[in-house]
Design a protein around this motif. Sequence first.
Motif, PDB file in Angstrom:
ATOM      1  N   PHE A 144       0.834  -1.198   0.000  1.00  0.00           N
ATOM      2  CA  PHE A 144       0.000   0.000   0.000  1.00  0.00           C
ATOM      3  C   PHE A 144       0.871   1.252   0.000  1.00  0.00           C
ATOM      4  O   PHE A 144       0.617   2.198  -0.742  1.00  0.00           O
ATOM      5  N   GLN A 145       1.889   1.238   0.856  1.00  0.00           N
ATOM      6  CA  GLN A 145       2.721   2.434   0.935  1.00  0.00           C
ATOM      7  C   GLN A 145       3.368   2.732  -0.406  1.00  0.00           C
ATOM      8  O   GLN A 145       3.445   3.883  -0.828  1.00  0.00           O
ATOM      9  N   HIS A 146       3.823   1.684  -1.090  1.00  0.00           N
ATOM     10  CA  HIS A 146       4.430   1.915  -2.402  1.00  0.00           C
ATOM     11  C   HIS A 146       3.433   2.570  -3.337  1.00  0.00           C
ATOM     12  O   HIS A 146       3.720   3.554  -4.008  1.00  0.00           O
ATOM     13  N   MET A 147       2.244   1.976  -3.393  1.00  0.00           N
ATOM     14  CA  MET A 147       1.275   2.506  -4.358  1.00  0.00           C
ATOM     15  C   MET A 147       0.831   3.897  -3.960  1.00  0.00           C
ATOM     16  O   MET A 147       0.623   4.759  -4.810  1.00  0.00           O
ATOM     17  N   PHE A 148       0.653   4.105  -2.656  1.00  0.00           N
ATOM     18  CA  PHE A 148       0.188   5.409  -2.212  1.00  0.00           C
ATOM     19  C   PHE A 148       1.217   6.477  -2.557  1.00  0.00           C
ATOM     20  O   PHE A 148       0.893   7.516  -3.127  1.00  0.00           O
ATOM     21  N   TRP A 149       2.474   6.229  -2.259  1.00  0.00           N
ATOM     22  CA  TRP A 149       3.480   7.261  -2.505  1.00  0.00           C
ATOM     23  C   TRP A 149       3.841   7.374  -3.975  1.00  0.00           C
ATOM     24  O   TRP A 149       4.340   8.402  -4.410  1.00  0.00           O
ATOM     25  N   PHE A 150       3.581   6.308  -4.728  1.00  0.00           N
ATOM     26  CA  PHE A 150       3.801   6.433  -6.171  1.00  0.00           C
ATOM     27  C   PHE A 150       2.963   7.583  -6.716  1.00  0.00           C
ATOM     28  O   PHE A 150       3.373   8.281  -7.644  1.00  0.00           O
ATOM     29  N   TYR A 151       1.773   7.743  -6.134  1.00  0.00           N
ATOM     30  CA  TYR A 151       0.996   8.927  -6.497  1.00  0.00           C
ATOM     31  C   TYR A 151       1.387  10.112  -5.647  1.00  0.00           C
ATOM     32  O   TYR A 151       1.569  11.215  -6.144  1.00  0.00           O
ATOM     33  N   SER A 152       1.477   9.912  -4.360  1.00  0.00           N
ATOM     34  CA  SER A 152       1.463  11.072  -3.474  1.00  0.00           C
ATOM     35  C   SER A 152       2.767  11.826  -3.494  1.00  0.00           C
ATOM     36  O   SER A 152       2.790  12.990  -3.148  1.00  0.00           O
ATOM     37  N   HIS A 153       3.871  11.202  -3.895  1.00  0.00           N
ATOM     38  CA  HIS A 153       5.001  12.088  -4.112  1.00  0.00           C
ATOM     39  C   HIS A 153       4.765  12.962  -5.336  1.00  0.00           C
ATOM     40  O   HIS A 153       4.827  14.181  -5.225  1.00  0.00           O
ATOM     41  N   PRO A 154       4.451  12.388  -6.514  1.00  0.00           N
ATOM     42  CA  PRO A 154       4.118  13.282  -7.636  1.00  0.00           C
ATOM     43  C   PRO A 154       3.031  14.285  -7.271  1.00  0.00           C
ATOM     44  O   PRO A 154       3.025  15.408  -7.779  1.00  0.00           O
ATOM     45  N   ALA A 155       2.134  13.894  -6.371  1.00  0.00           N
ATOM     46  CA  ALA A 155       1.076  14.832  -6.003  1.00  0.00           C
ATOM     47  C   ALA A 155       1.636  16.108  -5.408  1.00  0.00           C
ATOM     48  O   ALA A 155       1.051  17.175  -5.573  1.00  0.00           O
ATOM     49  N   VAL A 156       2.777  16.020  -4.711  1.00  0.00           N
ATOM     50  CA  VAL A 156       3.316  17.273  -4.179  1.00  0.00           C
ATOM     51  C   VAL A 156       3.710  18.177  -5.338  1.00  0.00           C
ATOM     52  O   VAL A 156       3.648  19.399  -5.223  1.00  0.00           O
ATOM     53  N   TYR A 157       4.057  17.595  -6.473  1.00  0.00           N
ATOM     54  CA  TYR A 157       4.365  18.441  -7.620  1.00  0.00           C
ATOM     55  C   TYR A 157       3.101  18.916  -8.307  1.00  0.00           C
ATOM     56  O   TYR A 157       3.106  19.945  -8.975  1.00  0.00           O
ATOM     57  N   ILE A 158       1.999  18.162  -8.151  1.00  0.00           N
ATOM     58  CA  ILE A 158       0.733  18.701  -8.640  1.00  0.00           C
ATOM     59  C   ILE A 158       0.428  19.981  -7.881  1.00  0.00           C
ATOM     60  O   ILE A 158      -0.159  20.914  -8.403  1.00  0.00           O
ATOM     61  N   MET A 159       0.870  20.019  -6.621  1.00  0.00           N
ATOM     62  CA  MET A 159       0.584  21.220  -5.839  1.00  0.00           C
ATOM     63  C   MET A 159       1.570  22.337  -6.148  1.00  0.00           C
ATOM     64  O   MET A 159       1.217  23.501  -6.094  1.00  0.00           O
ATOM     65  N   ILE A 160       2.829  22.007  -6.456  1.00  0.00           N
ATOM     66  CA  ILE A 160       3.814  23.080  -6.552  1.00  0.00           C
ATOM     67  C   ILE A 160       4.024  23.557  -7.989  1.00  0.00           C
ATOM     68  O   ILE A 160       4.332  24.725  -8.209  1.00  0.00           O
ATOM     69  N   LEU A 161       3.878  22.694  -8.984  1.00  0.00           N
ATOM     70  CA  LEU A 161       4.160  23.147 -10.358  1.00  0.00           C
ATOM     71  C   LEU A 161       3.260  24.291 -10.814  1.00  0.00           C
ATOM     72  O   LEU A 161       3.760  25.294 -11.356  1.00  0.00           O
ATOM     73  N   PRO A 162       1.945  24.193 -10.601  1.00  0.00           N
ATOM     74  CA  PRO A 162       1.122  25.337 -10.999  1.00  0.00           C
ATOM     75  C   PRO A 162       1.527  26.593 -10.235  1.00  0.00           C
ATOM     76  O   PRO A 162       1.502  27.699 -10.800  1.00  0.00           O
ATOM     77  N   ALA A 163       1.941  26.413  -8.976  1.00  0.00           N
ATOM     78  CA  ALA A 163       2.387  27.569  -8.202  1.00  0.00           C
ATOM     79  C   ALA A 163       3.589  28.204  -8.881  1.00  0.00           C
ATOM     80  O   ALA A 163       3.670  29.430  -9.028  1.00  0.00           O
ATOM     81  N   MET A 164       4.513  27.363  -9.334  1.00  0.00           N
ATOM     82  CA  MET A 164       5.679  27.904 -10.027  1.00  0.00           C
ATOM     83  C   MET A 164       5.259  28.628 -11.305  1.00  0.00           C
ATOM     84  O   MET A 164       5.860  29.633 -11.690  1.00  0.00           O
ATOM     85  N   GLY A 165       4.223  28.105 -11.946  1.00  0.00           N
ATOM     86  CA  GLY A 165       3.721  28.768 -13.150  1.00  0.00           C
ATOM     87  C   GLY A 165       3.283  30.186 -12.849  1.00  0.00           C
ATOM     88  O   GLY A 165       3.613  31.126 -13.579  1.00  0.00           O
ATOM     89  N   VAL A 166       2.552  30.341 -11.754  1.00  0.00           N
ATOM     90  CA  VAL A 166       2.102  31.680 -11.372  1.00  0.00           C
ATOM     91  C   VAL A 166       3.297  32.587 -11.147  1.00  0.00           C
ATOM     92  O   VAL A 166       3.330  33.739 -11.615  1.00  0.00           O
ATOM     93  N   ILE A 167       4.299  32.071 -10.431  1.00  0.00           N
ATOM     94  CA  ILE A 167       5.451  32.895 -10.075  1.00  0.00           C
ATOM     95  C   ILE A 167       6.149  33.430 -11.336  1.00  0.00           C
ATOM     96  O   ILE A 167       6.569  34.591 -11.380  1.00  0.00           O
ATOM     97  N   ASN A 168       6.264  32.606 -12.377  1.00  0.00           N
ATOM     98  CA  ASN A 168       6.857  33.086 -13.623  1.00  0.00           C
ATOM     99  C   ASN A 168       6.172  34.336 -14.128  1.00  0.00           C
ATOM    100  O   ASN A 168       6.817  35.316 -14.479  1.00  0.00           O
ATOM    101  N   GLU A 169       4.848  34.281 -14.186  1.00  0.00           N
ATOM    102  CA  GLU A 169       4.109  35.399 -14.762  1.00  0.00           C
ATOM    103  C   GLU A 169       4.334  36.659 -13.935  1.00  0.00           C
ATOM    104  O   GLU A 169       4.574  37.742 -14.467  1.00  0.00           O
ATOM    105  N   VAL A 170       4.239  36.487 -12.619  1.00  0.00           N
ATOM    106  CA  VAL A 170       4.303  37.656 -11.750  1.00  0.00           C
ATOM    107  C   VAL A 170       5.705  38.267 -11.769  1.00  0.00           C
ATOM    108  O   VAL A 170       5.871  39.482 -11.915  1.00  0.00           O
ATOM    109  N   ILE A 171       6.707  37.415 -11.660  1.00  0.00           N
ATOM    110  CA  ILE A 171       8.074  37.944 -11.604  1.00  0.00           C
ATOM    111  C   ILE A 171       8.445  38.638 -12.910  1.00  0.00           C
ATOM    112  O   ILE A 171       9.029  39.714 -12.920  1.00  0.00           O
TER     113      ILE A 171
END
Lengths: 563, 227
Positions: free
Chosen positions: A252-279
Motif C-alpha cells: 500500500f505504501q508503495h502505491m500510495f506514494w507512487f501517487y502522493s510524491h508526484p502529487a506534491v508536484y501537482i501542488m507546486i508546479l502550478p504555483a511555479m507557473g504563477v510565479i513566472n508570470e508575476v516575476i
Amino acid sequence: MSNVVEKKNQKDSHMEEKNYITTDYTLKSWFITKDHKRIAMLYLVTVLIFFFVGSVAAGFVRFELTSPNGQFLESETYNRMFTAHGVVMIFFFLLVAIPAVLGNFLLPLMIGARDLAFPKLNLLSYYLFLGGALFGVTALVTGGVDTGWTFYTPLSSMYSNSQVVLTLTGAFIAGFSSISTAVNFIVTIHKMRAPGLTWFRLPLFVWAHYATSVIILLGTPVVAITLALVAVERLLHIGVFSPEYGGDPVLFQHMFWFYSHPAVYIMILPAMGVINEVIACFSRNRIFGYKFIAASSLAIAALGFLVWGHHMFVSSESYYQAAFFSLMSFLVAIPSAIKVFNWSATLYKGMIYVTTPMAYAIGFLGLFVIGGLTGLYCSCLATDEHLTGTYFIVAHFHYVMVGGTIMAFLAGIHFWWPKMTGRLYPESWGKIGMLIIFSGFHMTFMPQFIVGFLGMPRRYHYYYFAPEFQIYHVLSTAGAGVLAIGFMIPVVYLILSLKHGAKAPQNPWNAKGLEWEKVDAVPTTHNFHEIPVVNEPAYNYSIDDEPPIEAEKTRLGVVRESN
Amino acid sequence: MAHDAAHLGKQQVYEQFENIDQQNESYLVGMWSFLVTEVMFFGVLLFSYVLYRWQYQDYFYTIHKLLDVNMGAVNTVILLSSSYSMVLAVHFAQIKKRSAQLSALLFTIGCAFGFLIIKYFEYSHKIHAGLVPGPKFVWPAVDNPELMANVPASVAQMFFSLYFAMTGLHGIHVIVGILILGTLSFLVWRKSSLVEDYMITEMIGLYWHFVDLVWIFLFPLFYLMPR
Ligand code: HEM
Ligand SMILES: [Cu+2]
C-alpha cells in the motif's frame, strides 16, 4: 500610447456587449454554466470554504499542543482532527486551488481559445469535486477518520474504527474530477493554441499546467484504485494488503506514494507557473532561461515518479532501494533549483516594482528555498533516519505547501483579480496582509523545524516525556493565530473590492500576454472578439516599458526620469 | 466556421472550436488521454498481481485449476467477435450506412451481454463454493480438496482477491460499455444529428477495444498459468 487609445475606442464600440459576469445574473446560470471563467469562480468559492474548514481543524490541533498533556480533546478526537486537517487541505484545497481556479480561468485566455476543449466535462469535474467533497464532509460530521491523510494499511483497512470508507470514496471521486480537468487541459493546450502561438511562445504558466496534467493523468488513477482497494478490503474482504489474506501492507505504501510524491508536484508546479508570470511582469524582464524552466517542469514531472521510496526509508526498504531513492530525490531537487536560479536571474537588472503580487512572489522564493533545501535533509539517508516521523517533516512540507503553493495562489489571485472581477484591490492593505502572513508563517513553522530536530514526533497528542518542547509548540500556536489573522485580511478587502474597488482598466499592470492585451477588462463569455495571431515571444518586456499604473507608486530602486 | 461544417454534412462544430478538424482532433487526443488513465488503473492491479504471483507462483498454479478454462475461453471468443463487430460499426459509420452500423452495434451489445451471463455463472459458482475471501472463506476448496490442501488459505484468499478485483473491475467496464453502446445505438436509430459524424462511434470503439484488450491480458493471467 496610440495603441492604448485605439484599444479604448475599440472597447467603446463593444460597450453594450456584456462580460462573462454581467451576461446573466441568475443563480441557475452560474450552476449550469459551461464557461470556464465561471466554473473557475465556482471552484474559487468552494475551495476557500474548504480552506476554512481545514484551518479550523488545524486550529484545534495547534491548541491541543500548547500543553504537554493536551488541552481538552480526547486522543481519539485529536487523531481525527489532524486527519481532517490533512485530508481537507490536500485533497480538497491544495490539489485543486491553483489548477482549477487560476488554471481554469486563464488557460484559454492565455492561449487564445474561446473555452477549454470540453466545457461540459469541465462542469462535470466541478460537480465531481463537489460530490467528493460532500462525501468528505459527511465523513467528518459522522465521526471523522483517524488514519492520517496517508491511510496506511492495515490500520485503515482493518483496525480503524472510523469513517474510512466514506472518506476514501470522497477522495476517489475528487480524483476523477482532477483527471477530467487534466484531460481537458492537455487537449486544450495541444489543439487550441492561437495561430502563431508555438510551444516555445507559450507562457510558462501554461507549461506548468501541462506538466501538472501529465502527472495527474499518470498518478491519480493509481491512488484512486489504491484507495478503492482499501475500501473494498474493509467492506468486502477482497483485499491485497492484509497479511490475513497473504498480502503485504507495505505494498500500500508503495502505491500510495507512487501517487502522493508526484502529487506534491501537482501542488507546486502550478504555483511555479504563477510565479513566472508575476516575476516577469514586475521586473519588466524576460524570464531568464525560458526553455530551461519549461524543460525543468517536465523533468520534475518525470523524475517525480521515481522518488516515492523516500517516504519509506524506515518501512522495510532494502539498502539498495533506499540508496536509489535517496539519489533520485537529490536529482529531483536540481530542476527545482534551476527554476529558483532563473527567477533570481530574471530579477537581476530588472526594473522591480514591489506590488502585492510581487511581494507574494518574492516571499514564495524565500520560503520555497527553505522548504526545498530541507527536503534534501529528508532525502539524505543518514539524516532522515533521525528526522523521519518528526515535526521536522511537518515543517518541511508546510514550507513548500503553505510557503510555496499558498503564497503563489495569493500572488496569482491578486495579479489576476482585476481580470477576474474587473476591480482593483487596495494595494496598501495588500502589502500589510502579505507581511502579516509572511511573519505569521515563519512564527508557526520555524519552531517546528527546531522541535522536530530535537525529536518531537509528529501526530503525537502528548509530549509529557519532554515538557521542554512546550515553548516551541506555544510559539507555533501563536504564529498560527497571526497567520489566521493574516489570511482574513485579503478575504475581507477582496470581497469589499467587489463593491467598492476602483474599476480596473484592461491592462492595469501593463503586462504582456493575451489575457491582458487582447481581452476586455473583464472577458466576455467567448473571451476574444476575434482569435488573436501571435507573433512575439512570451514575456516581451523591457525595462523601458510604460510603468504599470498601479505599480508606479511602488517601484523600488532607481528613480525614473519623468516622461 | 459555418462553411466548413456545411461541406462535411450536418455535424455540429461547438462554439469553442474554430473548425471541424480541430474539434475531431481534440476528441481523439482527449480519448487517448483518457485511455492512458485507464491503463494506469489496471496497471496498479496488474502490478499487485505480478508481485504476488512472483511470491506464490507454485500455489497460484495449483489454485488456478479451480477456474473454468472453458468458460474463460468462450468469453475470450465472444469478446474478440465483439471487437470485430465494433470495427465494422465504425466502418459503416464512416460510410454512413446507418442500418448496417446499427446491426453491428447491436451485435456488439449482444456479445457484451453474453460475456456477462457467462461471468455470472462463474461468479455464482465461486460464491456457492465459498471462495469469496473473508471470514466465510471455505478452504480447502470443495471442488478439489486433496489437491488444495497443500495451499495455505491466506494465499488462496489472495488469489481470489486478485481474481475478483481484476475481473470485477473489468466487468464494471463491460457494463459501462453496454450503457454507452446502448445510448449510441439509440441515437443512431433515432438518426440523431449528434452521430452524423463517425467520430463518436470511433471513440466508443476505442473504449471497447480497450476493454477487450484488458480481457486478453486477464484470460492468460488467470486461466492459463504455466507450471
Ligand atoms: C526539492 C525537492 C524536495 C525534496 C528533495 C523533498 C524530499 C522529501 C522527503 C525525503 C520526504 C520524506 C521525509 C520522511 O517522511 O522521512 C518529504 C516529505 C514530504 N514532502 Fe517533500 N521534498 C521536496 C519538495 C516538496 C514539495 C515541493 C512539496 C509540496 C508542495 C513537498 C511535500 C512533502 C510532504 C507533504 C511530505 C510529507 C508526507 C507525509 O509523510 O505526510 N515536498 N519530502
Ligand atoms: Cu516525496
